[in-house]
Design a protein around this motif. Structure first.
Motif, PDB file in Angstrom:
ATOM      1  N   UNK A 166      10.950  21.518  46.406  1.00  0.00           N
ATOM      2  CA  UNK A 166      10.954  20.639  47.004  1.00  0.00           C
ATOM      3  C   UNK A 166       9.187  19.614  47.629  1.00  0.00           C
ATOM      4  N   UNK A 167       7.934  18.940  46.517  1.00  0.00           N
ATOM      5  CA  UNK A 167       6.862  18.965  47.455  1.00  0.00           C
ATOM      6  C   UNK A 167       6.952  17.959  48.371  1.00  0.00           C
ATOM      7  N   UNK A 168       8.053  17.223  48.258  1.00  0.00           N
ATOM      8  CA  UNK A 168       8.564  15.965  49.275  1.00  0.00           C
ATOM      9  C   UNK A 168       7.759  15.902  50.553  1.00  0.00           C
ATOM     10  N   UNK A 169       9.129  16.972  50.891  1.00  0.00           N
ATOM     11  CA  UNK A 169       8.999  17.023  51.888  1.00  0.00           C
ATOM     12  C   UNK A 169       9.597  18.995  51.949  1.00  0.00           C
ATOM     13  N   UNK A 170       8.604  19.579  53.532  1.00  0.00           N
ATOM     14  CA  UNK A 170       8.928  20.189  54.205  1.00  0.00           C
ATOM     15  C   UNK A 170      10.062  20.509  55.510  1.00  0.00           C
ATOM     16  N   UNK A 171      10.530  22.331  55.855  1.00  0.00           N
ATOM     17  CA  UNK A 171      11.507  21.709  57.029  1.00  0.00           C
ATOM     18  C   UNK A 171      10.175  21.582  58.451  1.00  0.00           C
ATOM     19  N   UNK A 172      10.950  21.006  59.120  1.00  0.00           N
ATOM     20  CA  UNK A 172       9.559  20.784  60.260  1.00  0.00           C
ATOM     21  C   UNK A 172       9.663  21.891  60.748  1.00  0.00           C
ATOM     22  N   UNK A 173       9.772  23.111  60.192  1.00  0.00           N
ATOM     23  CA  UNK A 173       8.947  24.848  61.333  1.00  0.00           C
ATOM     24  C   UNK A 173       9.002  25.412  60.336  1.00  0.00           C
ATOM     25  N   UNK A 174       8.091  25.146  59.176  1.00  0.00           N
ATOM     26  CA  UNK A 174       7.273  25.786  57.899  1.00  0.00           C
ATOM     27  C   UNK A 174       6.873  26.992  58.211  1.00  0.00           C
ATOM     28  N   UNK A 175       6.637  28.153  58.395  1.00  0.00           N
ATOM     29  CA  UNK A 175       6.304  29.524  58.646  1.00  0.00           C
ATOM     30  C   UNK A 175       5.702  30.660  57.388  1.00  0.00           C
TER      31      UNK A 175
END
Length: 622
Positions: A166-175
């Protein structure tokens, strides 16, 4: 009043199968030699596939409603999927995404329910690209090992597999807690004082903190108490939201659980990276790879290329790219060519909905396949709902003649209303003619969504997810599929007779498509001549022909669900000439169910007496 429609299909084979080469265009008088056969993708929502729990309480917990595991894809399950007529399985929702469950004991932080959709979470809000969803593992601490075992098991059973990127977006809390050595996390090196910088991974709203979106009709977790539900989420400065919203407080209908990734596209839309030279639409992936070798590219390009190569090295055979058109095609050239250098046979499928961009993403972005939703899928849906005549399918094929092989056909997936739902076809049987047309109309791959083959209608209210679509946000069971699963036996033991018959239909059709040379060959509509000259050719009927050097197919569709049809189908003289058929009679045998018919050629024109019941399909062969 809805217009009634019915379907049938006839196939002629003039000799034993041989391999042919796909031309990807509607034929005139040229012959084709092909080396490729149809591909069939079976999409499974991984956390739902093996779930045997039938509770289906709205907003139910993982303990209450259950969840499927990697281990549920047993050798028996995979064998039955392959035997259905499948070449590739797309495991949806594998990368670790944000969810509301406590895995702090294995070092995973809890996610704030105010920026998670549902309880199980959206698979398109990825939290860590270098590991997999802990919900899917029997032992969450060893989740990656369990998935690696599934990769090996899938290959052992003769299937190739895809996962999502999913290149366009990631989770708000990416870790990124599992990053390989030397891999910096998303945003770790960003200059957060500016809205945009080429090598920032995100776009920022300087001076403003993120505010949780609100809705009068929605409460996170349906109002359940949770220590993280306090109307706040710590993000300062705020970042642009995944769908492009530039508001510090996005709308509730925005993709607020995600943040948009920056690919070097300035806020005004201009490109801040090298562009492909003129003529690169005809270049090979190797030439694209060489072009990028000495170029400076934005940081996000490198990060996602490395993610794709990480999974490729683990044996993943391809990827389905979410909302690919929201990312510039130059990036796809860069990443896809790198993947193809490692695996020339990688299956690269993209979600693109803008027909004006199709050729850019195929030829310049080096995509293998795009969704054929806006044209074929939408049109077939309108036909079965009585909103349009099927004649327009010919125009669709003509408009995409040069790229038809790249336009993957489907009638069901995780985003769309279930084919059997009242909001789509209404019953599984009404969906059968659509499936035959979708499968045979072009040389592109066919995709089905798990449960489609046993008539799953998506009636469950999962909580965040609504009925008619099997929820991708909640812990739910899939009733028709569960009856086929039969407590893990995967033998259809609990299916009704109609469900067994439906799965048998899919199995016959898909396996036929895998063997057919003609489906990788030429296309010509015979709709116009029959519409003009054939008595009894109802307004809902559609017909076309497909052929190779060795196999000839005649496809007749009448999408009526109430009216049987009888008519003399005309095969025009130019088709008979291309097929090199002399005057005479040619006995035909149905390859789906064994009934017989005859093609009579007189004075260079062919006629087949067709008698088709409601929603019926035939595949006749000499």
């Amino acid at each position: 009043m809805k217009r009634a429609v019915v379907f049938g299909m006839i196939t002629l084979s003039l000799s034993a199968c041989s391999q042919i080469k796909n031309t990807n265009q509607i034929s005139k008088n040229k012959k084709v030699t092909v080396v490729e056969k149809k591909k069939v993708v079976y999409q499974v929502f991984t956390r739902l596939f093996g779930n045997q729990n039938t509770t289906n309480k709205p907003w139910g917990t993982i303990e209450g409603n259950g969840v499927g595991k990697f281990n549920d894809f047993t050798d028996k399950a995979l064998t039955e999927i392959k035997n259905l007529g499948v070449t590739h399985i797309w495991y949806t929702g594998v990368p670790h995404h944000a969810l509301v469950n406590d895995y702090t004991s294995i070092g995973i932080s809890n996610d704030d329910p105010e920026v998670v959709k549902g309880r199980a979470g959206s698979p398109y809000a990825v939290k860590d690209y270098y590991n997999v969803n802990p919900d899917l593992a029997v032992n969450p601490a060893k989740r990656l090992e369990e998935f690696e075992a599934l990769i090996a098991r899938t290959h052992k059973n003769g299937l190739k597999l895809l996962i999502d990127i999913v290149p366009n977006h990631i989770a708000r809390k990416y870790e990124g807690k599992n990053n390989p050595k030397g891999v910096r996390d998303f945003g770790a090196d960003d200059n957060t004082s500016v809205e945009y910088a080429r090598d920032n991974n995100f776009y920022y709203i300087p001076g403003q903190a993120f505010q949780v979106p609100t809705s009068a009709n929605y409460k996170p977790l349906n109002g359940e108490k949770n220590p993280l539900i306090d109307g706040k989420f710590d993000e300062n400065p705020a970042k642009w939201t995944g769908n492009g919203s530039r508001l510090a407080k996005p709308d509730f209908n925005d993709w607020y659980e995600t943040i948009k990734v920056n690919y070097g596209v300035r806020p005004d839309g201009s490109k801040d990276f090298p562009e492909l030279p003129t003529g690169f639409d005809t270049k090979s992936y190797k030439e694209h790879f060489e072009f990028w070798k000495d170029k400076s590219v934005p940081s996000s390009w490198v990060k996602f290329r490395d993610i794709a190569l990480y999974w490729t090295a683990k044996g993943i055979d391809g990827f389905r790219y979410d909302m690919a058109e929201m990312v510039p095609y130059e990036f796809w050239s860069y990443m896809n060519s790198a993947i193809k250098m490692k695996n020339p046979n990688a299956f690269l499928l993209a979600e693109v909905y803008n027909p004006n961009e199709y050729r850019n993403y195929i030829h310049l972005g080096k995509m293998d396949y795009l969704y054929d939703k806006v044209a074929t899928y939408d049109y077939l849906k309108d036909v079965i709902q009585g909103k349009k005549l099927p004649d327009g399918l010919s125009d669709i094929q003509k408009s995409m003649a040069d790229i038809e092989h790249h336009m993957l056909h489907f009638l069901d997936n995780h985003d769309e209303q279930r084919l059997a739902s009242p909001e789509f076809a209404g019953t599984p049987e009404k969906g059968k003619p659509l499936m035959v047309v979708s499968t045979t109309l072009s040389s592109s791959p066919t995709m089905i969504y798990f449960g489609q083959e046993v008539g799953e209608a998506g009636n469950e209210n999962g909580g965040f997810g609504t009925r008619s679509r099997t929820s991708i946000f909640d812990y739910v069971g899939v009733p028709n599929h569960q009856r086929w699963m039969n407590g893990g036996k995967f033998d259809g033991g609990q299916l009704s007779e109609s469900e067994k018959n439906l799965r048998d239909f899919y199995k016959r059709l898909l396996n036929f498509s895998l063997k057919s040379d003609a489906l990788m060959g030429e296309f010509q509509e015979i709709q116009s001549v029959n519409r003009a000259e054939t008595e009894g050719y109802d307004s809902g009927i559609y017909s076309f022909v497909r052929w190779s050097d060795n196999e000839k197919l005649l496809v007749v569709a009448n999408f009526s669900w109430v009216t049987k049809s009888n008519f003399d189908l005309k095969i025009p003289s130019d088709v008979i000439a291309k097929w090199n058929l002399k005057d005479g009679s040619y006995p035909l045998k149905d390859q789906l169910y064994g009934s017989k018919a005859t093609l009579k050629v007189e004075n260079g024109v062919g006629v087949v007496k067709v008698s088709i019941g409601v929603s019926e399909s035939f595949v006749f062969k000499i």
